[in-house]
Design an enzyme around this catalytic site. Structure first.
Site, PDB file in Angstrom:
ATOM      1  N   GLU A   1       0.838  -1.211   0.000  1.00 59.91           N
ATOM      2  CA  GLU A   1       0.000   0.000   0.000  1.00 59.91           C
ATOM      3  C   GLU A   1       0.872   1.261   0.000  1.00 59.91           C
ATOM      4  O   GLU A   1       0.536   2.269  -0.626  1.00 59.91           O
ATOM      5  CB  GLU A   1      -0.932  -0.027   1.212  1.00 59.91           C
ATOM      6  CG  GLU A   1      -1.945  -1.165   1.102  1.00 59.91           C
ATOM      7  CD  GLU A   1      -2.823  -1.290   2.329  1.00 59.91           C
ATOM      8  OE1 GLU A   1      -3.887  -0.665   2.331  1.00 59.91           O
ATOM      9  OE2 GLU A   1      -2.430  -1.995   3.266  1.00 59.91           O
TER      10      GLU A   1
ATOM     11  N   GLU B   1      -4.097  -9.321   3.458  1.00 58.44           N
ATOM     12  CA  GLU B   1      -4.903  -8.969   4.637  1.00 58.44           C
ATOM     13  C   GLU B   1      -6.101  -9.891   4.828  1.00 58.44           C
ATOM     14  O   GLU B   1      -6.488 -10.217   5.944  1.00 58.44           O
ATOM     15  CB  GLU B   1      -5.390  -7.521   4.529  1.00 58.44           C
ATOM     16  CG  GLU B   1      -4.310  -6.480   4.788  1.00 58.44           C
ATOM     17  CD  GLU B   1      -3.474  -6.146   3.563  1.00 58.44           C
ATOM     18  OE1 GLU B   1      -3.538  -6.878   2.543  1.00 58.44           O
ATOM     19  OE2 GLU B   1      -2.748  -5.138   3.620  1.00 58.44           O
TER      20      GLU B   1
HETATM   21  N1  CAA Z   1       4.001  -8.454  11.467  1.00 55.44           N
HETATM   22  C1  CAA Z   1       4.646  -8.944  12.551  1.00 55.44           C
HETATM   23  N2  CAA Z   1       5.451 -10.009  12.526  1.00 55.44           N
HETATM   24  C2  CAA Z   1       5.603 -10.637  11.348  1.00 55.44           C
HETATM   25  C3  CAA Z   1       4.953 -10.205  10.183  1.00 55.44           C
HETATM   26  C4  CAA Z   1       4.134  -9.055  10.270  1.00 55.44           C
HETATM   27  N3  CAA Z   1       3.500  -8.550   9.202  1.00 55.44           N
HETATM   28  N4  CAA Z   1       5.296 -11.037   9.180  1.00 55.44           N
HETATM   29  C5  CAA Z   1       6.129 -11.948   9.699  1.00 55.44           C
HETATM   30  N5  CAA Z   1       6.318 -11.716  11.015  1.00 55.44           N
HETATM   31  C6  CAA Z   1       7.196 -12.434  11.931  1.00 55.44           C
HETATM   32  C7  CAA Z   1       6.750 -13.868  12.144  1.00 55.44           C
HETATM   33  O1  CAA Z   1       5.795 -13.942  13.174  1.00 55.44           O
HETATM   34  C8  CAA Z   1       8.049 -14.535  12.501  1.00 55.44           C
HETATM   35  O2  CAA Z   1       8.311 -14.224  13.847  1.00 55.44           O
HETATM   36  P1  CAA Z   1       9.064 -15.273  14.793  1.00 55.44           P
HETATM   37  O3  CAA Z   1      10.392 -15.520  14.154  1.00 55.44           O
HETATM   38  O4  CAA Z   1       9.138 -14.551  16.087  1.00 55.44           O
HETATM   39  O5  CAA Z   1       8.197 -16.484  14.810  1.00 55.44           O
HETATM   40  C9  CAA Z   1       9.077 -13.790  11.675  1.00 55.44           C
HETATM   41  O6  CAA Z   1       8.470 -12.544  11.326  1.00 55.44           O
HETATM   42  C10 CAA Z   1       9.474 -14.499  10.397  1.00 55.44           C
HETATM   43  O7  CAA Z   1       8.285 -14.850   9.700  1.00 55.44           O
HETATM   44  P2  CAA Z   1       8.088 -16.297   9.033  1.00 55.44           P
HETATM   45  O8  CAA Z   1       8.512 -17.341   9.991  1.00 55.44           O
HETATM   46  O9  CAA Z   1       6.699 -16.331   8.536  1.00 55.44           O
HETATM   47  O10 CAA Z   1       9.124 -16.240   7.851  1.00 55.44           O
HETATM   48  P3  CAA Z   1       8.975 -16.725   6.363  1.00 55.44           P
HETATM   49  O11 CAA Z   1      10.258 -16.351   5.707  1.00 55.44           O
HETATM   50  O12 CAA Z   1       8.511 -18.126   6.327  1.00 55.44           O
HETATM   51  O13 CAA Z   1       7.778 -15.844   5.723  1.00 55.44           O
HETATM   52  C11 CAA Z   1       6.560 -13.825   5.166  1.00 55.44           C
HETATM   53  C12 CAA Z   1       7.909 -14.452   5.598  1.00 55.44           C
HETATM   54  C13 CAA Z   1       6.205 -14.290   3.762  1.00 55.44           C
HETATM   55  C14 CAA Z   1       6.747 -12.336   5.192  1.00 55.44           C
HETATM   56  C15 CAA Z   1       5.458 -14.276   6.144  1.00 55.44           C
HETATM   57  O14 CAA Z   1       5.903 -14.040   7.455  1.00 55.44           O
HETATM   58  C16 CAA Z   1       4.153 -13.543   5.978  1.00 55.44           C
HETATM   59  O15 CAA Z   1       3.364 -13.895   5.130  1.00 55.44           O
HETATM   60  N6  CAA Z   1       3.911 -12.537   6.840  1.00 55.44           N
HETATM   61  C17 CAA Z   1       2.613 -11.874   6.948  1.00 55.44           C
HETATM   62  C18 CAA Z   1       2.398 -10.884   5.876  1.00 55.44           C
HETATM   63  C19 CAA Z   1       1.083 -10.182   6.073  1.00 55.44           C
HETATM   64  O16 CAA Z   1       0.045 -10.753   6.345  1.00 55.44           O
HETATM   65  N7  CAA Z   1       1.154  -8.855   5.920  1.00 55.44           N
HETATM   66  C20 CAA Z   1       0.000  -8.026   5.995  1.00 55.44           C
HETATM   67  C21 CAA Z   1      -0.138  -7.427   7.353  1.00 55.44           C
HETATM   68  S1  CAA Z   1      -1.559  -6.409   7.434  1.00 55.44           S
HETATM   69  C22 CAA Z   1      -1.111  -5.019   6.616  1.00 55.44           C
HETATM   70  O17 CAA Z   1       0.008  -4.813   6.351  1.00 55.44           O
HETATM   71  C23 CAA Z   1      -2.099  -4.025   6.105  1.00 55.44           C
HETATM   72  C24 CAA Z   1      -2.887  -3.149   6.859  1.00 55.44           C
HETATM   73  O18 CAA Z   1      -3.572  -2.387   6.192  1.00 55.44           O
HETATM   74  C25 CAA Z   1      -2.919  -3.041   8.311  1.00 55.44           C
END
Ligand code: CAA
Length: 688
Positions: free
Chosen positions: A102, A122
């Site tokens: 975004e 999301e």
């Molecule tokens: N916020 C906080 N922590 C996050 C995070 C996020 N968006 N994304 C990942 N993390 C954390 C995980 O919890 C993990 O923490 P721990 O090591 O303490 O367990 C660490 O980062 C590493 O993550 P993964 O183990 O998942 O690592 P990966 O390499 O397998 O995957 C990734 C990486 C593809 C980024 C995956 O973590 C992912 O899909 N993350 C979520 C992405 C997401 O949903 N983003 C949207 C958030 S909402 C938003 O942004 C919009 C809004 O309008 C509010």
């Protein structure tokens, strides 16, 4: 940190490992950098990029529903970037997700290298792109494409992002150098504000088509709300943005969002084993032996081959070996037909499979998974033989779901290398792997099992040794209540439909028909001897006595005239009515809510007992087992999450009412519930 790579360019680097989440300190840094750059007459252009090989995974999910989130709200920051009076270039590599994407939409020019991956995921955590995403993406790209991306949450690569107009230029080389080249050029990119692009003419049509295609009755309202936000787009940015803000807040407060976010963090939390730190080094697993080429053995083999491991399946009977090879081959071929894998990849997977007639073939493997018939004498023979054949550092695992792992480990000279790997059928599809920690399993063996689970794409959850381990032990209490409800007046289809509408993939009675009624019958017979004080209803035994063993024989609790579809059978309804009369019960009308309450409370109470006994490390481990192995809807978070949602005092009160009723003996409250309810605590307080 703000860096000036050259004197007139401001470079903003997102640097918040591991995923550069846009938490408050990062937001503060960005806004300060933007404002300083704008105020500095020497700066002509701004570059935003991510450190550590990715842009950002988006908003910090751990901040959700905290006060932190409200401070310097991400959507305001994104608007501020768009409003900047100097060109802002986004340079993207790696993941660019959610709020990060975004932010990129609000930048004035977007370049990416081929490693870039974009998504608005999301919807998967029960919310919507609330940082202006629903308003900007449909202005920048075709609104139908934008809607599809937001509703599916799926990831696209850089080339596709370029194709749809999300990215202005693909860089085939040094991304940062190219960004600086653009930012230092005499002619800078024009300031194009996505939020000012007029709504596309085909927007109403895209909204109508998407709305019509939405699946009705989902537990999360995210998809519908996304469409509402897009429908609210007007020439002026503000009204649509206000709708997005309102609906985002509404979703954020929903149980579905909390459940999905619990699942997101839970699946990561269960990989961390209390007491096993970074000093414990997992063993390396490259070649795996599987003993038994039946349904389970072949399913496990497929899962492992798909993950790139070398596999040796030991099956003594020649015809069974041929069948196993055939099953594995056909499944992998189907993946080629469905274009999930290339032919060369499939060939490589099949080449990594060996079928052998005897255990001697496993002399040099790193791990053996035994997947034979559930008979302790058979397991004894296998484990004693394996003990003398495999390397001293090889791990020995059993796929047992019913036998005592410690008894199996005792057949070997080194029980510390024995662990349980309880796969769920079909093993190549189901995501759960219950990793059973025996009394003497070595820490590095347990750590290896957890790394192995992740390597093969499973969610590994540790369980201590007990009858049924975590998942099946709870399921037994759930079924017990379903049977009692049947004899009191509920019909099978009512129980199944009530549970399915509430949020399980398949109701308990259909599950029994699918698994085979004979299996449930055998367990009930065993229990009648082991636990005479915990009787089951005999209602389903009547079906078994008629040979109605479920879907595999075309008849069970339901009728399967076409071999697949469960059709309620009037004969069974008569049989049940007769059974109730026989035991002197007047059948009563039972509401769906009562069905759900009985079944869910049974899971909660047994789950809390399991946590209290230390069989599960934390409540979240129980939840992740139910989400990944028992078809519990992710939006529901899991039984332990549900207990916290209702409040432990309420849960306990309901259990106590049931304990005072018919079959009250089955409702003795778990000590943990009593203790935590008295202290006003939540089970989640244990999710360390
Ligand atoms: N916020 C906080 N922590 C996050 C995070 C996020 N968006 N994304 C990942 N993390 C954390 C995980 O919890 C993990 O923490 P721990 O090591 O303490 O367990 C660490 O980062 C590493 O993550 P993964 O183990 O998942 O690592 P990966 O390499 O397998 O995957 C990734 C990486 C593809 C980024 C995956 O973590 C992912 O899909 N993350 C979520 C992405 C997401 O949903 N983003 C949207 C958030 S909402 C938003 O942004 C919009 C809004 O309008 C509010």
């Amino acid at each position: 940190m703000m860096k000036s790579g050259s004197s007139d360019v401001c470079e903003i680097i997102l640097d918040n490992p591991p995923v550069n989440a846009l938490g408050l300190p990062v937001r503060r840094y960005i806004i300060a950098a933007i404002e300083a750059a704008e105020a500095d007459p020497a700066i002509r252009c701004i570059i935003i990029r991510g450190g550590g090989g990715l842009f950002t995974a988006g908003a910090d999910i751990a901040e959700f529903r905290t006060d932190q989130m409200q401070i310097l709200w991400l959507p305001d920051l994104v608007d501020r970037i768009e409003a900047c009076s100097k060109p802002v270039i986004a340079a993207i590599w790696g993941n660019c997700l959610g709020g990060g994407m975004e932010m990129v939409l609000a930048c004035h020019f977007r370049i990416a290298d081929t490693s870039a991956r974009f998504a608005l995921p999301e919807v998967k955590i029960g919310i919507l792109p609330g940082a202006g995403g629903t308003q900007r993406l449909p202005r920048l790209v075709d609104p139908a494409v934008a809607l599809e991306l937001m509703i599916s949450g799926r990831t696209i690569d850089a080339l596709r992002a370029h194709e749809i107009g999300l990215v202005d230029r693909i860089v085939d080389g040094d991304l940062v150098a190219e960004a600086f080249k653009i930012a230092s050029a005499d002619r800078l990119p024009p300031i194009r504000r996505t939020g000012s692009i007029p709504p596309p003419v085909n927007l109403p049509e895209a909204v109508a088509e998407t709305r019509a295609s939405l699946r009705k009755g989902g537990l999360s309202a995210s998809p519908e709300r996304i469409v509402e936000c897009v429908a609210a787009i007007e020439a002026d940015f503000a009204p649509g943005r206000a709708v997005e803000k309102r609906l985002f807040a509404e979703l954020m407060d929903s149980q579905a969002a909390r459940g999905l976010q619990h699942a997101f963090f839970g699946e990561r939390k269960v990989a961390r084993i209390p007491g096993i730190g970074a000093d414990i080094r997992p063993r390396s697993i490259k070649t795996v032996g599987i003993v038994g080429g039946g349904l389970m053995g072949t399913g496990i083999a497929i899962a492992l081959l798909n993950a790139g491991l070398d596999v040796i399946v030991v099956e003594t009977r020649g015809d069974a070996r041929d069948k196993a090879r055939d099953t594995v081959g056909r499944t992998i071929l189907r993946d080629v037909e469905k274009r999930r894998v290339s032919q060369s990849e499939a060939d490589a997977r099949l080449a990594a499979l060996t079928l052998a007639p005897s255990l001697e073939a496993l002399a040099d493997v790193d791990l053996v998974i035994e997947a034979v018939f559930e008979d302790l004498a058979v397991k004894k023979e296998i484990f004693t033989t394996l003990d003398s054949i495999v390397r001293f550092d090889a791990i020995l695992a059993s796929n047992t779901s019913t036998l005592d792992l410690d008894a199996i480990a005792a057949f070997t000279s080194d029980p510390s290398r024995v662990v349980g790997l309880h796969f769920f059928s079909p093993a190549n599809i189901m995501r759960l792997l219950e990793v059973v920690r025996g009394g003497r399993t070595a820490p590095d063996v347990l750590a290896t099992a957890m790394v192995f689970a992740r390597r093969i794409g499973k969610v590994g959850v540790v369980s201590g040794v007990c009858d049924g381990f975590i998942g099946n032990r709870m399921f037994e209490e759930y079924l017990r209540q379903a049977y009692f409800l049947l004899e009191e007046g509920a019909l099978p289809q009512q129980i199944d439909q009530a549970m399915e509408a509430w949020g399980v993939a398949m109701g308990p009675l259909r599950v029994l028909d699918l698994a085979g009624q004979d299996i449930g019958w055998a367990i009930r017979k065993r229990r009648a001897v082991e636990q005479p004080d915990r009787p089951y209803s005999g209602i389903v035994d009547r079906i078994c006595e008629m040979g109605r063993f479920g879907q595999k024989v075309g008849k069970g609790i339901y009728d399967y005239a076409d071999g697949r579809t469960a059709v309620p059978d009037p004969e069974i309804e008569r049989l049940f009515a007769g059974y109730s009369a026989e035991i002197g019960l007047e059948r009563r009308s039972i509401s769906d809510a009562e069905i759900v309450e009985h079944c869910l409370l049974a899971l909660i109470n047994e789950g809390a007992r399991i946590v209290g006994e230390g069989i599960a490390y934390r409540p979240v481990d129980v939840d992740m087992i139910y989400l990944n192995g028992y078809g519990f809807a992710r939006e529901r978070g899991g039984p332990m999450f549900q207990a916290d949602e209702q409040g432990l005092a309420t849960v306990l009160e309901k259990i106590r009412i049931l304990a005072a009723g018919r079959n009250g003996w089955a409702w003795e409250p778990a000590a943990l519930l009593v203790e935590f309810a008295a202290q006003g605590k939540r089970l989640a307080d244990l999710n360390i």
